[in-house]
Design a protein around this motif. Structure first.
Motif, PDB file in Angstrom:
ATOM      1  N   ARG A 150     -34.297 -12.677 -48.422  1.00 24.31           N
ATOM      2  CA  ARG A 150     -33.477 -12.073 -47.361  1.00 24.31           C
ATOM      3  C   ARG A 150     -34.307 -11.067 -46.564  1.00 24.31           C
ATOM      4  O   ARG A 150     -35.140 -10.355 -47.132  1.00 24.31           O
ATOM      5  N   ASP A 151     -34.059 -11.016 -45.279  1.00 25.16           N
ATOM      6  CA  ASP A 151     -34.795 -10.114 -44.398  1.00 25.16           C
ATOM      7  C   ASP A 151     -34.360  -8.672 -44.651  1.00 25.16           C
ATOM      8  O   ASP A 151     -33.202  -8.305 -44.438  1.00 25.16           O
ATOM      9  N   ILE A 152     -35.283  -7.821 -45.103  1.00 24.63           N
ATOM     10  CA  ILE A 152     -34.954  -6.442 -45.470  1.00 24.63           C
ATOM     11  C   ILE A 152     -34.605  -5.621 -44.236  1.00 24.63           C
ATOM     12  O   ILE A 152     -33.729  -4.753 -44.289  1.00 24.63           O
ATOM     13  N   PHE A 153     -35.258  -5.884 -43.112  1.00 27.31           N
ATOM     14  CA  PHE A 153     -34.949  -5.148 -41.883  1.00 27.31           C
ATOM     15  C   PHE A 153     -33.481  -5.328 -41.500  1.00 27.31           C
ATOM     16  O   PHE A 153     -32.772  -4.352 -41.205  1.00 27.31           O
ATOM     17  N   SER A 154     -32.996  -6.572 -41.531  1.00 31.96           N
ATOM     18  CA  SER A 154     -31.602  -6.824 -41.192  1.00 31.96           C
ATOM     19  C   SER A 154     -30.656  -6.182 -42.199  1.00 31.96           C
ATOM     20  O   SER A 154     -29.595  -5.664 -41.833  1.00 31.96           O
ATOM     21  N   ARG A 155     -31.037  -6.194 -43.464  1.00 32.53           N
ATOM     22  CA  ARG A 155     -30.192  -5.607 -44.495  1.00 32.53           C
ATOM     23  C   ARG A 155     -30.134  -4.078 -44.361  1.00 32.53           C
ATOM     24  O   ARG A 155     -29.088  -3.465 -44.583  1.00 32.53           O
ATOM     25  N   VAL A 156     -31.253  -3.459 -43.997  1.00 30.84           N
ATOM     26  CA  VAL A 156     -31.248  -2.011 -43.781  1.00 30.84           C
ATOM     27  C   VAL A 156     -30.377  -1.658 -42.573  1.00 30.84           C
ATOM     28  O   VAL A 156     -29.620  -0.682 -42.604  1.00 30.84           O
ATOM     29  N   ILE A 157     -30.488  -2.447 -41.520  1.00 29.71           N
ATOM     30  CA  ILE A 157     -29.678  -2.192 -40.314  1.00 29.71           C
ATOM     31  C   ILE A 157     -28.195  -2.314 -40.628  1.00 29.71           C
ATOM     32  O   ILE A 157     -27.396  -1.427 -40.287  1.00 29.71           O
ATOM     33  N   TRP A 158     -27.785  -3.378 -41.290  1.00 30.48           N
ATOM     34  CA  TRP A 158     -26.377  -3.550 -41.643  1.00 30.48           C
ATOM     35  C   TRP A 158     -25.939  -2.533 -42.695  1.00 30.48           C
ATOM     36  O   TRP A 158     -24.777  -2.140 -42.737  1.00 30.48           O
ATOM     37  N   GLY A 159     -26.884  -2.123 -43.545  1.00 36.52           N
ATOM     38  CA  GLY A 159     -26.552  -1.118 -44.543  1.00 36.52           C
ATOM     39  C   GLY A 159     -26.182   0.218 -43.942  1.00 36.52           C
ATOM     40  O   GLY A 159     -25.447   1.008 -44.559  1.00 36.52           O
ATOM     41  N   SER A 160     -26.682   0.515 -42.724  1.00 33.73           N
ATOM     42  CA  SER A 160     -26.300   1.762 -42.053  1.00 33.73           C
ATOM     43  C   SER A 160     -24.798   1.801 -41.798  1.00 33.73           C
ATOM     44  O   SER A 160     -24.183   2.871 -41.848  1.00 33.73           O
TER      45      SER A 160
END
Length: 294
Positions: free
Chosen positions: A82-92
């Protein structure tokens, strides 16, 4: 007509000396500007997550497992591809929602209990404060862990567990403010003209206590994000595959020595968000103190 009057009042405030003085204080405090910038950035990222994120945060692709940061994946990929950048963005979104919801619940409950306790005093104050002392006798994180374990993992239960712990601080603060404000001359005047206790609390005591409570609430936003991340890290908070920062750090701890990016980037997001709210709260506190001295 009411909307026109409200807009007129807002416009007048922006032209007032108080607003100009506040802006001068903000410009003189680089840390306050940094806190405001980080907080606004976090809010914008959360609002624009569907646009900023490059991939579906829950999409797995084992052929891309544990890839290092690159142009295609700025923060790399995790153990499921899974793309960590996308997960960090959605995690915000998740972290900001938890912080706002928990602080709102805690602030409402704690302020209500504190104002009633401080204003009426006597047996009511004694009973409410002894209950508050019982909650404060336990370490914050330990009590949150116990409540989360009893309720079970999940987003809603995480918010309830943290709010169950945090309301006591607002209750203590609101009580202290009520004890001070109820002795003011204008409160005695309000009683003399026949104002009810509820009207005095809502119309006079609460507005005077709000600035101090807002400062505390802003400072607690960062602490709430940390607590939610801790619960997620221990498996008692938001559950996978939801992209929550604490869960992401927990999932990457097995690869920290070689695939450092799995835990580092969500951990840095927690650090940045917490620092932003803390700096913002400190800045608001400094501004209110200077305005009070003025």
């Amino acid at each position: 007509m009411r909307e026109v009057i409200d807009l007129f009042k807002i416009n007048e405030y922006f032209r007032s000396e108080d607003f100009k003085f506040t802006m001068i204080l903000i410009r003189r405090s680089p840390l306050t500007i940094l806190g405001i910038s980080i907080t606004l950035l976090l809010i914008m990222i959360a609002l624009l997550a569907p646009i900023i994120a490059t991939e579906d945060p829950t999409k797995t692709d084992m052929s891309k497992r544990l890839l290092p940061p690159s142009m295609e994946h700025p923060f790399g990929t995790d153990q499921l591809g899974r793309d960590i950048f996308s997960r960090v963005i959605w995690g915000s979104r998740i972290s900001l929602f938890i912080a706002v919801a928990v602080v709102a619940i805690s602030l409402t409950i704690g302020t209500l209990i504190g104002l009633v306790s401080g204003y009426f005093g006597g047996k009511i104050d004694e009973i409410l404060m002894r209950i508050t002392d019982m909650f404060m006798a336990f370490p914050r994180l330990i009590l949150a862990l116990a409540v989360a374990a009893a309720l079970g993992p999940g987003l809603f239960n995480t918010m309830m567990a943290i709010a169950f712990v945090d309301w006591v601080f607002y209750a203590r603060l609101a009580r202290a403010m009520a004890l001070q404000i109820r002795e003011e001359t204008y409160i005695e005047a309000a009683r003399a003209v026949g104002a009810s206790d509820i009207r005095i609390i809502v119309g006079h005591v609460l507005p005077m206590a709000i600035p101090t409570l807002v400062v505390r609430a802003t400072l607690d936003m960062g602490g709430t994000i940390l607590t939610a991340a801790a619960l997620g890290f221990l498996g008692l908070g938001v559950q996978p595959p939801t992209p929550e920062w604490g869960v992401m750090v927990s999932e990457g701890r097995r690869f920290i020595t070689e695939q450092w990016w799995v835990s580092t980037f969500p951990g840095f997001a927690i650090l940045l968000a917490t620092m932003g709210f803390n700096l913002l709260g400190d800045g608001i506190n400094d501004i209110l103190n200077v305005r009070a001295r003025r």
